[in-house]
Design an enzyme around this catalytic site. Structure first.
Site, PDB file in Angstrom:
ATOM      1  N   ASP A   1       0.700  -1.291   0.081  1.00  0.00           N
ATOM      2  CA  ASP A   1       0.093  -0.122  -0.059  1.00  0.00           C
ATOM      3  C   ASP A   1       0.910   1.300   0.140  1.00  0.00           C
ATOM      4  OD1 ASP A   1      -2.397   1.313  -0.072  1.00  0.00           O
ATOM      5  OD2 ASP A   1      -2.526   1.417   2.029  1.00  0.00           O
TER       6      ASP A   1
ATOM      7  N   ASN B   1     -11.039  -2.876  -5.174  1.00  0.00           N
ATOM      8  CA  ASN B   1     -10.352  -1.707  -6.194  1.00  0.00           C
ATOM      9  C   ASN B   1     -11.122  -1.483  -7.394  1.00  0.00           C
ATOM     10  OD1 ASN B   1      -6.953  -2.863  -4.827  1.00  0.00           O
ATOM     11  ND2 ASN B   1      -8.283  -1.150  -4.201  1.00  0.00           N
TER      12      ASN B   1
HETATM   13  C1  IPE Z   1      -5.170  -2.674  -0.064  1.00  0.00           C
HETATM   14  O1  IPE Z   1      -5.231  -1.359  -0.294  1.00  0.00           O
HETATM   15  C2  IPE Z   1      -5.170  -3.487  -1.551  1.00  0.00           C
HETATM   16  C3  IPE Z   1      -3.929  -3.633  -2.036  1.00  0.00           C
HETATM   17  C4  IPE Z   1      -2.799  -3.329  -1.670  1.00  0.00           C
HETATM   18  C5  IPE Z   1      -4.015  -4.244  -3.471  1.00  0.00           C
HETATM   19  P1  IPE Z   1      -6.272  -0.550  -0.447  1.00  0.00           P
HETATM   20  O2  IPE Z   1      -5.456   0.928  -0.748  1.00  0.00           O
HETATM   21  O3  IPE Z   1      -7.110  -0.736  -1.618  1.00  0.00           O
HETATM   22  O4  IPE Z   1      -6.885  -0.442   0.997  1.00  0.00           O
HETATM   23  P2  IPE Z   1      -7.608   0.635   1.713  1.00  0.00           P
HETATM   24  O5  IPE Z   1      -8.559   1.212   0.852  1.00  0.00           O
HETATM   25  O6  IPE Z   1      -6.714   1.545   2.522  1.00  0.00           O
HETATM   26  O7  IPE Z   1      -8.194  -0.413   2.983  1.00  0.00           O
HETATM   27  C1  IPE Z   2      -1.817   0.219  -3.275  1.00  0.00           C
HETATM   28  O1  IPE Z   2      -1.409   1.587  -3.243  1.00  0.00           O
HETATM   29  C2  IPE Z   2      -2.047  -0.308  -4.574  1.00  0.00           C
HETATM   30  C3  IPE Z   2      -3.490  -0.748  -5.019  1.00  0.00           C
HETATM   31  C4  IPE Z   2      -4.206  -0.738  -4.000  1.00  0.00           C
HETATM   32  C5  IPE Z   2      -3.615  -1.161  -6.338  1.00  0.00           C
HETATM   33  P1  IPE Z   2      -2.740   2.724  -3.320  1.00  0.00           P
HETATM   34  O2  IPE Z   2      -3.160   2.898  -4.881  1.00  0.00           O
HETATM   35  O3  IPE Z   2      -3.808   2.193  -2.389  1.00  0.00           O
HETATM   36  O4  IPE Z   2      -1.712   3.839  -2.629  1.00  0.00           O
HETATM   37  P2  IPE Z   2      -2.428   5.068  -1.767  1.00  0.00           P
HETATM   38  O5  IPE Z   2      -3.024   4.195  -0.564  1.00  0.00           O
HETATM   39  O6  IPE Z   2      -3.554   5.534  -2.214  1.00  0.00           O
HETATM   40  O7  IPE Z   2      -1.373   5.819  -1.386  1.00  0.00           O
HETATM   41 MG    MG Z   3      -4.186   2.383  -0.571  1.00  0.00          MG
END
Ligand code: IPE
Ligand code: IPE
Ligand code: MG
Length: 245
Positions: free
Chosen positions: A28, A76
């Site tokens: 993340d 997602n």
């Molecule tokens: C979790 O991250 C999913 C992945 C890393 C693929 P998210 O960014 O989607 O999770 P939340 O929204 O912070 O819970």
């Molecule tokens: C994790 O990074 C990757 C996926 C969930 C695909 P994020 O896209 O959630 O990055 P933040 O949490 O918005 O910084």
């Molecule tokens: Mg995230």
């Protein structure tokens, strides 16, 4: 005295303590990494995707047997269309660009998640990567893609019923065999980068007794030393499994 052929990295691990067999990583913070640099979120996802290779290589050096990476959750899909499209292209490009080398290095690719709902060409690419690498045994790279822990349990229940499993035969062991991760050991540690303290639907069943490790470091900055640090912290934990010592 450092031993030959063993990287200095081993210095930080605690000698005599077990190495986690299976590490799950919630990758993340790509978006915030990009934002902090004045870049579009897509740049963060590119940097994050690139980061996987060095961590996988380090995991092999350390002796980890299974690395599960959370690449795309069932939730997602709710992101802006352009971002979802970008993430799908990144997965497809990664398979195209990296598979030969992964295969040459003995990496076994597995997928945890639903292929239904994934673009057919990408689903085919994923299936053929799994098929091609299935005999490899250096490390399992299990990609949680279109993955949800709850969806996984629902799918397991459906398949159990479809197979006509008798009520008395339903056990934790049997349910485990119906999950996407059938045959893999449960994760010993779940690492979350990006500073949040939640599972976000990752390995809901399997992580029941995993150790948790969260770091504020954004995923693209999470390097080999950061992984060793996480493992060293894991090695210092007392896993009691509900028992008394
Ligand atoms: C979790 O991250 C999913 C992945 C890393 C693929 P998210 O960014 O989607 O999770 P939340 O929204 O912070 O819970
Ligand atoms: C994790 O990074 C990757 C996926 C969930 C695909 P994020 O896209 O959630 O990055 P933040 O949490 O918005 O910084
Ligand atoms: Mg995230």
């Amino acid at each position: 005295m450092p031993q030959p052929n063993i990287s200095d990295s081993y210095a930080e691990l605690i000698p005599g303590k077990p190495i986690p067999q299976h590490i799950g990583i919630i990758m993340d913070g790509n978006g915030r990494w990009a934002k902090s640099r004045g870049l579009p979120r897509a740049a963060g996802h590119r940097a994050g995707t690139k980061n996987i290779r060095r961590l996988l290589e380090e995991a092999v050096r350390i002796g980890v047997k299974v690395l599960t990476i959370y690449a795309f959750s069932t939730e997602n899909w709710g992101r802006p269309r352009a971002e979802v499209g970008h993430l799908m292209r990144l997965i497809s490009q990664s398979i195209r660009n990296e598979l030969d080398e992964l295969h040459a290095n003995g990496v076994q690719i597995r997928h945890s998640g639903r292929l239904a709902g994934v673009e057919p060409a990408l689903a085919k690419q994923i299936q053929s990567a799994i098929e091609r690498t299935k005999e490899n045994d250096t490390i399992v790279l299990n990609v949680a893609f279109n993955y949800g822990g709850r969806a996984e349990i629902v799918d397991a229940i459906k398949n159990l019923i479809q197979d006509g499993i008798a009520l008395d035969d339903v056990s934790e062991e049997l349910v485990s065999r119906y999950l996407y991760t059938a045959g893999l050991p449960d994760p010993d540690i779940i690492v979350r980068t990006g500073g949040e303290y939640r599972l976000s639907n990752f390995l809901t069943w399997q992580a029941a007794y995993a150790e948790y490790y969260a770091t504020p470091t954004y995923w693209p900055d999470f390097d080999e030393a950061a992984l060793r640090e996480a493992i060293a912290v894991f090695q210092g934990r007392d896993r009691r499994y509900g028992l008394v010592r």
